[in-house]
Design an enzyme around this catalytic site. Structure first.
Site, PDB file in Angstrom:
ATOM      1  N   ASN A  84       0.870  -1.177   0.000  1.00  0.00           N
ATOM      2  CA  ASN A  84       0.000   0.000   0.000  1.00  0.00           C
ATOM      3  C   ASN A  84       0.906   1.225   0.000  1.00  0.00           C
ATOM      4  O   ASN A  84       1.506   1.544   1.020  1.00  0.00           O
ATOM      5  CB  ASN A  84      -0.895  -0.029   1.251  1.00  0.00           C
ATOM      6  CG  ASN A  84      -1.733   1.235   1.389  1.00  0.00           C
ATOM      7  OD1 ASN A  84      -1.779   2.060   0.482  1.00  0.00           O
ATOM      8  ND2 ASN A  84      -2.392   1.377   2.527  1.00  0.00           N
ATOM      9  N   HIS A 123      -9.441   1.321   5.011  1.00  0.00           N
ATOM     10  CA  HIS A 123      -8.181   1.534   5.736  1.00  0.00           C
ATOM     11  C   HIS A 123      -8.420   2.511   6.888  1.00  0.00           C
ATOM     12  O   HIS A 123      -9.201   3.459   6.754  1.00  0.00           O
ATOM     13  CB  HIS A 123      -7.111   2.083   4.779  1.00  0.00           C
ATOM     14  CG  HIS A 123      -5.739   1.998   5.354  1.00  0.00           C
ATOM     15  ND1 HIS A 123      -5.293   2.866   6.320  1.00  0.00           N
ATOM     16  CD2 HIS A 123      -4.732   1.125   5.136  1.00  0.00           C
ATOM     17  CE1 HIS A 123      -4.054   2.525   6.661  1.00  0.00           C
ATOM     18  NE2 HIS A 123      -3.686   1.476   5.963  1.00  0.00           N
ATOM     19  N   GLY A 161       2.973   2.093  10.859  1.00  0.00           N
ATOM     20  CA  GLY A 161       4.034   3.092  10.745  1.00  0.00           C
ATOM     21  C   GLY A 161       4.786   3.364  12.034  1.00  0.00           C
ATOM     22  O   GLY A 161       5.522   4.351  12.122  1.00  0.00           O
ATOM     23  N   SER A 205       3.539  -2.323  10.287  1.00  0.00           N
ATOM     24  CA  SER A 205       4.979  -2.468  10.565  1.00  0.00           C
ATOM     25  C   SER A 205       5.538  -3.836  10.173  1.00  0.00           C
ATOM     26  O   SER A 205       6.424  -4.358  10.850  1.00  0.00           O
ATOM     27  CB  SER A 205       5.280  -2.156  12.034  1.00  0.00           C
ATOM     28  OG  SER A 205       4.995  -0.800  12.321  1.00  0.00           O
TER      29      SER A 205
HETATM   30  P1  13P Z   1       3.186   0.219   7.595  1.00  0.00           P
HETATM   31  O1  13P Z   1       3.628  -1.083   6.963  1.00  0.00           O
HETATM   32  O2  13P Z   1       3.956   1.408   7.080  1.00  0.00           O
HETATM   33  O3  13P Z   1       3.130   0.128   9.084  1.00  0.00           O
HETATM   34  O4  13P Z   1       1.678   0.488   7.083  1.00  0.00           O
HETATM   35  C1  13P Z   1       0.758  -0.531   7.189  1.00  0.00           C
HETATM   36  C2  13P Z   1      -0.448  -0.129   6.450  1.00  0.00           C
HETATM   37  O5  13P Z   1      -1.144   0.791   6.826  1.00  0.00           O
HETATM   38  C3  13P Z   1      -0.755  -0.870   5.215  1.00  0.00           C
HETATM   39  O6  13P Z   1      -2.036  -0.579   4.751  1.00  0.00           O
END
Ligand code: 13P
Length: 246
Positions: free
Chosen positions: A10, A92, A167, A206
């Protein structure tokens, strides 16, 4: 049931034309792996990416529930398909929270996307406070029940993405991921019967090359939805390989 894994990137609001080289590098390396791979790109890149890498699954990140009309700034499922997308994310947390989307909106979006012929990755996940209060499983199951599309369960995947793990570099314990995915599997089977057993359940939040293998080893984890680590082939490909080697 053995389900083929799906690793979807994503890209969120990242990516310019100059980043299409990264898409090409990911596609070239992922072509022969024993797992499904997709990239959900910003709408502005979908058509160019889909033309540059025919046969590879390019996706969108959201759709409007209507096919067309007076909805400034929105993109419909039919438009995504027309641009070359084959799937889309809906629900999301960055849209649930940032754009005020509720379960009913997300259900309508998922139904519109499926009706148009797109595959759907439907996201659910709890906040930090909900997990701290011991309400993570109940919250996420209720979210799923209320946002699941009325359909036969085919062409649908569900991504469990704890909001606090997105994140941040933090992930739930392996036991907590297993508990959540088992509970979500139960809800999918309750909704779709046998077809609910075939719905792929992705983990997101993450996911990195360093933790992918242990996450993919959890029962009922059928892949990942990857944010930051999907932007570069060097980070994304080891995750794809970890899924393929399960
Ligand atoms: P991260 O992998 O950056 O934590 O984001 C996950 C996410 O929101 C995927 O849709």
């Amino acid at each position: 049931m053995a389900r083929r894994k799906l690793v979807a990137g994503n890209w969120k609001m990242n990516g310019l034309a100059t980043d299409l080289a990264e898409v090409a590098a990911i596609v070239a390396a992922a072509r022969d792996v024993a797992t499904d791979v997709a990239l959900c790109l910003p709408a502005t890149l979908i058509e160019r990416a889909a033309s540059a890498v025919p046969g590879f699954t390019v996706g969108g990140q959201d759709v409007h529930a209507a096919d067309k009309g007076a909805h400034t700034g929105c993109v419909s499922a039919v438009m995504l398909l027309d641009a070359g997308a084959r799937l889309t994310i809906v629900g999301h947390s960055e849209r649930r929270l940032g754009q005020g989307e509720g379960d009913a909106d997300i259900k309508a979006k998922a139904e519109a996307a499926l009706a148009a012929g797109l595959d759907v990755i439907l996201c659910v996940g709890e906040s930090d406070a909900e997990r701290e209060a011991g309400r993570a499983v109940a919250t996420v199951c209720a979210q799923l029940d209320a946002s699941l599309p009325s359909c036969d369960g085919v062409n649908l995947a569900v991504a469990y993405e704890p909001i606090w793990a997105i994140g941040t570099g933090k992930i739930p314990s392996i036991d907590d991921i297993g508990e959540m995915h088992a509970a979500l599997r139960g809800r999918l089977v309750a909704a779709y019967g046998e077809a609910g057993d075939a719905v792929r359940l992705l983990y997101g939040g993450s996911v990195k090359p360093s933790n992918a293998a242990e996450i993919f080893a959890v029962p009922d984890v059928d892949g990942a939805l990857v944010g930051g680590a999907s932007l570069k082939a060097a980070d994304f490909l080891p995750i794809v390989e970890a899924a393929a080697s399960r």
